[in-house]
Design a protein around this motif. Structure first.
Motif, PDB file in Angstrom:
ATOM      1  N   PHE A  49      32.235  29.193 -18.404  1.00 18.95           N
ATOM      2  CA  PHE A  49      32.947  28.119 -17.730  1.00 18.95           C
ATOM      3  C   PHE A  49      32.356  26.807 -18.235  1.00 18.95           C
ATOM      4  CE2 PHE A  49      33.508  31.496 -14.461  1.00 18.95           C
ATOM      5  CZ  PHE A  49      34.896  31.515 -14.478  1.00 18.95           C
ATOM      6  N   PRO A  50      33.159  25.745 -18.343  1.00 16.23           N
ATOM      7  CA  PRO A  50      32.658  24.466 -18.862  1.00 16.23           C
ATOM      8  C   PRO A  50      31.440  23.926 -18.088  1.00 16.23           C
ATOM      9  CG  PRO A  50      35.043  24.415 -18.728  1.00 16.23           C
ATOM     10  CD  PRO A  50      34.597  25.693 -18.069  1.00 16.23           C
ATOM     11  N   GLN A  51      31.330  24.273 -16.811  1.00 12.87           N
ATOM     12  CA  GLN A  51      30.217  23.789 -15.996  1.00 12.87           C
ATOM     13  C   GLN A  51      28.860  24.283 -16.517  1.00 12.87           C
ATOM     14  OE1 GLN A  51      32.947  25.304 -14.995  1.00 12.87           O
ATOM     15  NE2 GLN A  51      33.792  24.350 -13.161  1.00 12.87           N
ATOM     16  N   ALA A  52      28.869  25.318 -17.328  1.00 13.86           N
ATOM     17  CA  ALA A  52      27.616  25.812 -17.905  1.00 13.86           C
ATOM     18  C   ALA A  52      26.954  24.712 -18.736  1.00 13.86           C
ATOM     19  CB  ALA A  52      27.867  27.052 -18.761  1.00 13.86           C
ATOM     20  N   ALA A  53      27.757  23.838 -19.335  1.00 12.15           N
ATOM     21  CA  ALA A  53      27.204  22.726 -20.122  1.00 12.15           C
ATOM     22  C   ALA A  53      26.398  21.786 -19.229  1.00 12.15           C
ATOM     23  CB  ALA A  53      28.315  21.960 -20.834  1.00 12.15           C
ATOM     24  N   ASP A  54      26.868  21.565 -18.000  1.00 11.19           N
ATOM     25  CA  ASP A  54      26.123  20.718 -17.067  1.00 11.19           C
ATOM     26  C   ASP A  54      24.768  21.334 -16.748  1.00 11.19           C
ATOM     27  OD1 ASP A  54      28.307  18.979 -16.943  1.00 11.19           O
ATOM     28  OD2 ASP A  54      29.132  19.960 -15.160  1.00 11.19           O
ATOM     29  N   THR A  55      24.764  22.634 -16.538  1.00  9.52           N
ATOM     30  CA  THR A  55      23.515  23.328 -16.238  1.00  9.52           C
ATOM     31  C   THR A  55      22.550  23.223 -17.417  1.00  9.52           C
ATOM     32  OG1 THR A  55      24.634  24.869 -14.755  1.00  9.52           O
ATOM     33  CG2 THR A  55      22.490  25.559 -15.614  1.00  9.52           C
ATOM     34  N   VAL A  56      23.039  23.484 -18.605  1.00  7.82           N
ATOM     35  CA  VAL A  56      22.202  23.407 -19.807  1.00  7.82           C
ATOM     36  C   VAL A  56      21.659  21.985 -19.970  1.00  7.82           C
ATOM     37  CG1 VAL A  56      22.215  23.533 -22.338  1.00  7.82           C
ATOM     38  CG2 VAL A  56      23.324  25.330 -20.982  1.00  7.82           C
ATOM     39  N   PHE A  57      22.509  20.992 -19.772  1.00 11.77           N
ATOM     40  CA  PHE A  57      22.099  19.592 -19.910  1.00 11.77           C
ATOM     41  C   PHE A  57      20.988  19.265 -18.910  1.00 11.77           C
ATOM     42  CE2 PHE A  57      22.492  15.056 -18.938  1.00 11.77           C
ATOM     43  CZ  PHE A  57      22.384  14.511 -20.206  1.00 11.77           C
ATOM     44  N   PHE A  58      21.179  19.669 -17.639  1.00 15.25           N
ATOM     45  CA  PHE A  58      20.199  19.389 -16.591  1.00 15.25           C
ATOM     46  C   PHE A  58      18.873  20.087 -16.882  1.00 15.25           C
ATOM     47  CE2 PHE A  58      18.353  20.404 -12.351  1.00 15.25           C
ATOM     48  CZ  PHE A  58      18.019  19.108 -11.992  1.00 15.25           C
TER      49      PHE A  58
END
Length: 159
Positions: A49-58
């Motif tokens: 899901f695209p939200q995985a990028a937010d997790t990786v970034f954080f």
């Protein structure tokens, strides 16, 4: 997997690009359990899901700030392992407060270091045009150095 279900999913390279990191880093965070693939493509590629990028970034930002994966993982586990939203939020808030204090201390330390660097730059700029050999003996006797009550930390290290 049907095309209409995978339209909103991203391959690992897309997640890396959105998070501003490498595919290797995304794979590592997947192996560490911070993100999970939502599915696999017909070709066997992980899909997220695209939200995985937010997790990786954080996670990457916390790592860049000097936090250990163990500390970051504790934050994710506190939420996941809470029996209720109230319990999870209390645990997460406590961990975030701890992380905030650590970041505030690092900011204060960096601000002190910035002052030291600025003072060192001022001192060293006064050495421009000096024709003496730059060594400890010569520099420690120089009026540019002796006129200061205390040498900035970077200069203490090199003078």
């Amino acid at each position: 997997m049907e095309n209409n279900k995978s339209e909103n999913l991203c391959q690992i390279g897309e997640i890396a690009k959105m998070a501003g990191t490498t595919v290797r880093t995304v794979r590592y965070y997947m192996e560490e359990g911070f993100i999970e693939p939502a599915a696999r493509s017909a070709g066997g590629f992980y899909l997220f899901f695209p939200q995985a990028a937010d997790t990786v970034f954080f996670v990457q930002k916390l790592r860049d700030a000097g936090f250990a994966l163990k500390q970051i993982r504790a934050l994710y586990e506190a939420r996941k392992n809470g029996a209720t939203g109230d319990e999870a939020s209390s645990r997460v808030l406590a961990l975030l407060e701890e992380q905030k204090r650590a970041v505030e201390k690092k900011i204060a330390d960096y601000q002190k270091l910035e002052v030291e660097i600025r003072e060192a730059m001022d001192l060293v700029s006064r050495c421009q045009g000096c024709e003496r050999a730059p060594n400890r003996e010569t520099c420690r006797k120089c009026s540019v150095v002796t006129s200061r009550e205390k040498l900035p930390l970077p200069c203490q290290a090199i003078i």
